[in-house]
Write a protein that holds these residues in place. Structure first.
Motif, PDB file in Angstrom:
ATOM      1  N   PRO A 247       1.772  -7.962  12.372  1.00 51.81           N
ATOM      2  CA  PRO A 247       2.372  -6.634  12.162  1.00 51.81           C
ATOM      3  C   PRO A 247       3.094  -6.596  10.811  1.00 51.81           C
ATOM      4  O   PRO A 247       3.644  -7.602  10.373  1.00 51.81           O
ATOM      5  N   ILE A 248       3.057  -5.440  10.158  1.00 54.48           N
ATOM      6  CA  ILE A 248       3.749  -5.305   8.866  1.00 54.48           C
ATOM      7  C   ILE A 248       4.617  -4.054   8.894  1.00 54.48           C
ATOM      8  O   ILE A 248       4.349  -3.117   9.641  1.00 54.48           O
ATOM      9  N   PRO A 249       5.668  -4.028   8.077  1.00 50.11           N
ATOM     10  CA  PRO A 249       6.523  -2.839   8.067  1.00 50.11           C
ATOM     11  C   PRO A 249       5.844  -1.628   7.440  1.00 50.11           C
ATOM     12  O   PRO A 249       5.128  -1.750   6.452  1.00 50.11           O
ATOM     13  N   VAL A 250       6.059  -0.470   8.067  1.00 45.75           N
ATOM     14  CA  VAL A 250       5.617   0.804   7.503  1.00 45.75           C
ATOM     15  C   VAL A 250       6.867   1.650   7.279  1.00 45.75           C
ATOM     16  O   VAL A 250       7.612   1.920   8.217  1.00 45.75           O
ATOM     17  N   PHE A 251       7.108   2.009   6.036  1.00 45.69           N
ATOM     18  CA  PHE A 251       8.241   2.857   5.722  1.00 45.69           C
ATOM     19  C   PHE A 251       7.725   4.279   5.609  1.00 45.69           C
ATOM     20  O   PHE A 251       7.244   4.693   4.565  1.00 45.69           O
TER      21      PHE A 251
ATOM     22  N   VAL B 143       0.855  -1.198   0.000  1.00 43.19           N
ATOM     23  CA  VAL B 143       0.000   0.000   0.000  1.00 43.19           C
ATOM     24  C   VAL B 143       0.889   1.245   0.000  1.00 43.19           C
ATOM     25  O   VAL B 143       1.800   1.373   0.824  1.00 43.19           O
ATOM     26  N   VAL B 144       0.628   2.134  -0.947  1.00 39.30           N
ATOM     27  CA  VAL B 144       1.447   3.331  -1.117  1.00 39.30           C
ATOM     28  C   VAL B 144       0.581   4.578  -0.897  1.00 39.30           C
ATOM     29  O   VAL B 144      -0.477   4.715  -1.518  1.00 39.30           O
ATOM     30  N   PHE B 145       1.051   5.458  -0.024  1.00 33.51           N
ATOM     31  CA  PHE B 145       0.377   6.735   0.184  1.00 33.51           C
ATOM     32  C   PHE B 145       1.118   7.808  -0.595  1.00 33.51           C
ATOM     33  O   PHE B 145       2.293   8.065  -0.309  1.00 33.51           O
TER      34      PHE B 145
ATOM     35  N   VAL C 294       3.787  -0.994   3.818  1.00 30.82           N
ATOM     36  CA  VAL C 294       3.207   0.320   3.543  1.00 30.82           C
ATOM     37  C   VAL C 294       4.333   1.326   3.290  1.00 30.82           C
ATOM     38  O   VAL C 294       5.320   1.356   4.025  1.00 30.82           O
ATOM     39  N   GLY C 295       4.171   2.137   2.238  1.00 32.92           N
ATOM     40  CA  GLY C 295       5.081   3.243   1.992  1.00 32.92           C
ATOM     41  C   GLY C 295       4.353   4.558   2.182  1.00 32.92           C
ATOM     42  O   GLY C 295       3.215   4.712   1.715  1.00 32.92           O
TER      43      GLY C 295
END
Lengths: 530, 530
Positions: free
Chosen positions: A260-264, A154-156, A238-239
Motif C-alpha cells: 500500500p502507498i499513501p494517496v494525498f 505520481v501526480v494527477f 500519489v498526489g
C-alpha cells in the motif's frame, strides 16, 4: 513560439504509440482545438516507470543546491513561454487572463519557495543523539535521523488550477525538491497547457543536468493510464486534487496494492462560514459583499468555496439576506472549466434546491452566446431541514451557497456537530463576541484544517503556517498540507543512522554541520557543530 | 498488594457484563492461573467509546503541564506496584526477571520523556507568518499553525513487551501526551500485568484530576472487541505491534470504514545484517559472538531480531560459521511467550530449513521439564537458493537466523535488492571498507528505517533520533516511528488559524510566546515573541 507536441514526455523522449487521440475542448466556445494528444499505452507506462526508478538513486543523491537550480530553471522556462502559455490556458479553461497571470505567478513563487527551502536545508528535521559509551547497564549508541526521499511520485493534475495544482504545481514542486522523480498524469481538460509546461520542465532538467526520468508526463482522457501508474510497483506516493469519486477510487486502488502507498487526495469541502449576531448587525453590508465575492470567485470553482453560511435568527437577518442576494446578482456569469463540470454544477444545485424547505434567494442567468456559464445561485434553508437532510452538506462545485438559518445557538451547535471534515471553517465575529462562544470555537476548530476569523476561505496563502488539508472527507490524510513548505513532508520518510562513521553520513548529519542547518542535538535546537 | 480485578476498565468504573471468561496462561509451566478475565461486550465497547469521546474536549484543552503531571503520576503508580508487577509478568510471559525490570525502567523512562516533551512544548511545530496588510495585489493574512490532538486512540498491547509496548507503552504514552484519550485492548497473553498497569493509570488519572474516559482498557481473548474498537466512528487512530496477519487485518478494516483512519502497525522484519570480507576476517570471533547474542536475546522474540546474515565467500567464512554455531550452542534455551508463539516458531523454522539447499548449522535442544522452550537454530543457504525462494526472507519469530552466502558482490546486490521493507539493516565493516561499496550503502539505506554500522539491530534506544519503523511490510506507515519523541506525531494533525485574535489563540501561537517555545516565525526559527 513553443509548439504543442501532443506526445507523451517519457524522460527526454517524446512518444506516441497509441493510435487513439483526443483534443482540447474550449468551454467558452463549445468547440475543439486542432492539436491531437496521444494517451499513453501500457508499454509507455512501463518505460516511464523504469526511467523514473532508474533516475531515483542518482537524483536523490544530488546536492540540494543542484535540485534547487533545477526548480529555479523550471520557473525560468515557464516564464519564457510568455503570453502563449496564458492564452492557451484561457482557451482550455475559460478562466480570465488576470486570474491566469496571478496563478502563474503563484506557481513560480511556490517553486522558488521550495528551492529556497532545500538550499537552506533545515527542513530535513535532523535529530542527533550522541553516544554515551560508558552508560550502564548498556552503552548508548550514536543515533542520527533525517528525512529522505521515497521514490517515484505520481501526480494527477487538477482541472481548476491549470498551473498551481497541475504539471508544475503543489505536488510536483515539493516531490522534486525532496529528491523524488515525478510522473504527471496530465489533466485532459487542459492538455495544451500541460504540454507546454512539461516542455519547460524537460528543458530545465536538461539544462541543469538532471538524470533522465526525473520528470515524465503522460496523457489520457480516460482512467487506464492513471490506474496503471497508481498500481505500478515503482510508484511510492500519489498526489491528487479533484472529486471525491476520483480521489476515493485512487485511494482504494493504492490500499489494495501488495505494498500500500499513501494517496494525498484533496477531494472537496463546503467550507462552512458562521456569522454571529453582533457581527451580522454591525457589518451587514460588508459581510454580504465579501461573502458574495467569495462564493462567485472563479465561477465558484475552488475547493475553498464557501458553500454553507450559518447564522442565527436576528433582526439584521432580513437586511443581510437582501444584500447577499443583491451582491450575488451583481456578479457577471462566468464560464466553467468544462462542459461536464457545468452540467454537474447545475444538476447538484438543482438537487439541493429541490429539497422541501430550501428556498432560492437568487439565481443569475447565463449570458447569451456563451456556453458553459454557471448561474450563480444563493439559497436559504432553516436549520431543522438542514439537520434532517445530510445531503445538503454535500459540495456543489460552482458558484452556489446555502444560507442555513438557526433558531438559536443550540440549534447552531447541533447543525455544526453534524458537519463532516472540511478544509476550512470561518467565523464572522469580533474577539469579544467570539469569546462568549467557547463551544462554537471548539466545534469549528475540530472540523477543519484551517480556521479563519473574519475572512473568507477562498485565497490560500502560500506560506509555512498554511495548512491546506483537513479531516476526511475533505482529504484522505489530514496530517499533510498540499500548500506551503510543509507540503514536502508528503514525499519523504525519516531514516535513522546508528553508529555510522562521520565520513559516510549525509552532510546534514555530519558532526561539522557543513550545511549550517538547524538540528535537534541531544534535545536542544542548535546550528552549532557536534 | 494490589489485587487483580479481571474486569474491564471503563473510565473510572469496573465492568464485567460477559458471562464468558478466560485465564492467564503460564508458558513455563503449561498451566493456568486462578483469576478470571471478562471479555468486553458490545455494550461495554459503546460505553467506553462514549466516555472517550466526551473526555476528549476537556482533556485536549488542559494545559500541557497537567497532562505531564498525569504521565508522571502513571510512572509513580507503576513503580508503586513494586515487585508484584514484575513477578506477575514473569509468570505470564516467561521472560526473565532482569529483562522485565529493565523493560519496566524503559517504560517509565518513555513516559517521563513525553512529560518533558510536552512541558517544554516546542514539539507542536508552531509556524507563524505575520500579516502584510499593504501587500499588493492582495493583503497577506496572518497565519499560525500548530499540531493538535485528533481524538480517541485505540491501542493494541503487544505480546512480547508486557510493559514497553503494552498498556502504558509506546502508543499510550504519546497519545495521552498529545491530548488524546486512549482505549487499550489488553493482550490476552498477559491480562494480569495489563490489569495491574491499568489500575495504576486509573489511579494516576483520578489523582491528577483527569476527565473520566481519558483512559479505558477492555479484555478479549478473541477478535470481536478489537474489531468493534477499530470500526467505532469515534476512534481516530490505531496503534498495533504484532503479526503481519493481525496488523493487515486491522489496517484493511480501518481503510474500509466510512471515515478511513490511520493504523500504525508494526508487523515484522528480518533485519538483514551484511558482513563485508575484511570485517569478517579481522573480527571473525567477535562478530560471531555479537550476532549469536542478538539472535538468541529474549528467545529471539524481538521485531529487531537479525533473521538474515549476508556475507560473501572468503577464506575467513569457514571459521566464522564454526564460531557462530558454537556461540549459538552456548546459549541456554529459553521459554517463549505463549504456546502458540512456540508452535509457530517451530513450524516456520522447520519450513525454512526444509528448503532444498538450506543446511542446519546448529539446533539447540529444549531443556527437560520446561515447556514452550525455543530451540535456537542457525542455518545456512547459498544466495542462489535464497534468490529463488522468496519465502526464505519471511520472518521466523524466535531465535532463528539464516546465513546467506553469496558468491560475489554482484550476487549480494541481487539478493539485497529483492528484500522487502525492514525495520533495520546493519553493516559490519569499518569506514574504509564500507566506502568502497557505495551501491551497497544505498541498497541498505533505502530498505530500512534504521541503518546500523558495526552493531546489532536488537536494542532500540529511546531518543529523539530513533526511527523505529520502516518501509512496508515492516510497518503500515514508514513515515512514523513508534519509539522516541517523534512517536507523538502519529496522534496529531496540523491546524492553521487565520487572522485570529491573539487573545483567542492557543498559548503556543500567541504573540507573547508565553510558553517560550521554538517557533518558525516568518521562516526563521526563534524563541522570541512576535
Amino acid at each position: 513560439m513553443t509548439t504543442i507536441q501532443g506526445k507523451n514526455f517519457i524522460g527526454y523522449s517524446l512518444s506516441a504509440l497509441a493510435t487513439k487521440t483526443f483534443r482540447s475542448y474550449v468551454p467558452a466556445q463549445d468547440n475543439y482545438l486542432e492539436e491531437t494528444f496521444h494517451p499513453a499505452t501500457p508499454d509507455e507506462v512501463e518505460q516511464t516507470m523504469a526511467l523514473a526508478e532508474k533516475a531515483f538513486d542518482t537524483y536523490a543523491s544530488l546536492p540540494a543546491s543542484q535540485r534547487a537550480d533545477f526548480l529555479v530553471a523550471i520557473t525560468e522556462e515557464i516564464m519564457a513561454l510568455g503570453d502563449a502559455l496564458l492564452e492557451r490556458a484561457h482557451l482550455e479553461t475559460g478562466l480570465p487572463m488576470p486570474r491566469l497571470q496571478g496563478e502563474r505567478g503563484r506557481t513560480v513563487n511556490q517553486l522558488l519557495q521550495f528551492a529556497d527551502l532545500i538550499r537552506e536545508g533545515s527542513w530535513v528535521e535532523a535529530r542527533i543523539d550522541t553516544a554515551l559509551p560508558d552508560r550502564a547497564p548498556a552503552p548508548k549508541p550514536d543515533l542520527r535521523k533525517m528525512l529522505i526521499p521515497i521514490g517515484p511520485i505520481v501526480v494527477f493534475g487538477s482541472s481548476n488550477f491549470p498551473f498551481a495544482y497541475s504539471v508544475a504545481g503543489v505536488d510536483t514542486g515539493p516531490a522534486l525538491a525532496a529528491g523524488n522523480p515525478v510522473i504527471v498524469k496530465a489533466h485532459p481538460a487542459h492538455p495544451g497547457v500541460s504540454d507546454l509546461t512539461a516542455q519547460a520542465i524537460v528543458k530545465a532538467a536538461q539544462r541543469t543536468g538532471m538524470p533522465e526520468g526525473v520528470f515524465s508526463m503522460l496523457y489520457d482522457d480516460g482512467h487506464e493510464v492513471g490506474t496503471a501508474l497508481v498500481q505500478h510497483p515503482a510508484t511510492k506516493a500519489v498526489g491528487f486534487t479533484g472529486s471525491m469519486k476520483g480521489g476515493m477510487a485512487l485511494y482504494k486502488m493504492a490500499m489494495e496494492r501488495d505494498e500500500p502507498i499513501p494517496v494525498f487526495a484533496e477531494m472537496g469541502s463546503v467550507n462552512p462560514v458562521v456569522i454571529l449576531p453582533k457581527a451580522l448587525e454591525s457589518r451587514t453590508e460588508s459581510l454580504a459583499k465579501t461573502l458574495a465575492g467569495s462564493v462567485t470567485l472563479g465561477a465558484g470553482q475552488f475547493c475553498t468555496n464557501p458553500g454553507l453560511v450559518f447564522t442565527v435568527q436576528s433582526p439584521a437577518l432580513a437586511q443581510f439576506e437582501a444584500s447577499f442576494q443583491q451582491e450575488i446578482a451583481g456578479v457577471a456569469s462566468a464560464t466553467m472549466l468544462t462542459a461536464g463540470i457545468c452540467q454537474n454544477y447545475r444538476s447538484l444545485r438543482d438537487e439541493a434546491v429541490a429539497h422541501e424547505g430550501v428556498k432560492i434567494l437568487h439565481r443569475s442567468e447565463a449570458e447569451a452566446n456563451h456556453s458553459n456559464q454557471a448561474e450563480a445561485t444563493l439559497a436559504r434553508v432553516d436549520a431543522k431541514t438542514f439537520i434532517d437532510n445530510p445531503t445538503l452538506q454535500e459540495e456543489v462545485f460552482g458558484p452556489f451557497s446555502l444560507l442555513v438559518v438557526c433558531e438559536d445557538t443550540e440549534e447552531l451547535y447541533t447543525a455544526l456537530a453534524l458537519l463532516k471534515g472540511q478544509l476550512t471553517t470561518s467565523l464572522m465575529a469580533d474577539a469579544e463576541e467570539a469569546a462568549q462562544y467557547p463551544q462554537l470555537l471548539r466545534l469549528l476548530t475540530r472540523r477543519a484544517g484551517r480556521f479563519i476569523m473574519n475572512g473568507v476561505p477562498t485565497g490560500v496563502e502560500v506560506c509555512a503556517a498554511m495548512h491546506h488539508g483537513g479531516p476526511f472527507p475533505s482529504t484522505t490524510d489530514s496530517r499533510f498540507t498540499s500548500v506551503g513548505r510543509d507540503a514536502i513532508l508528503r514525499f519523504v520518510r525519516p531514516q535513522s543512522f546508528q553508529d555510522w562513521d562521520n565520513s559516510l553520513l549525509p552532510a546534514e548529519l555530519q558532526n561539522e554541520n557543513p550545511r549550517g542547518i538547524w538540528r535537534l542535538v541531544n534535545n536542544d535546537w542548535t546550528q552549532a557543530h557536534v
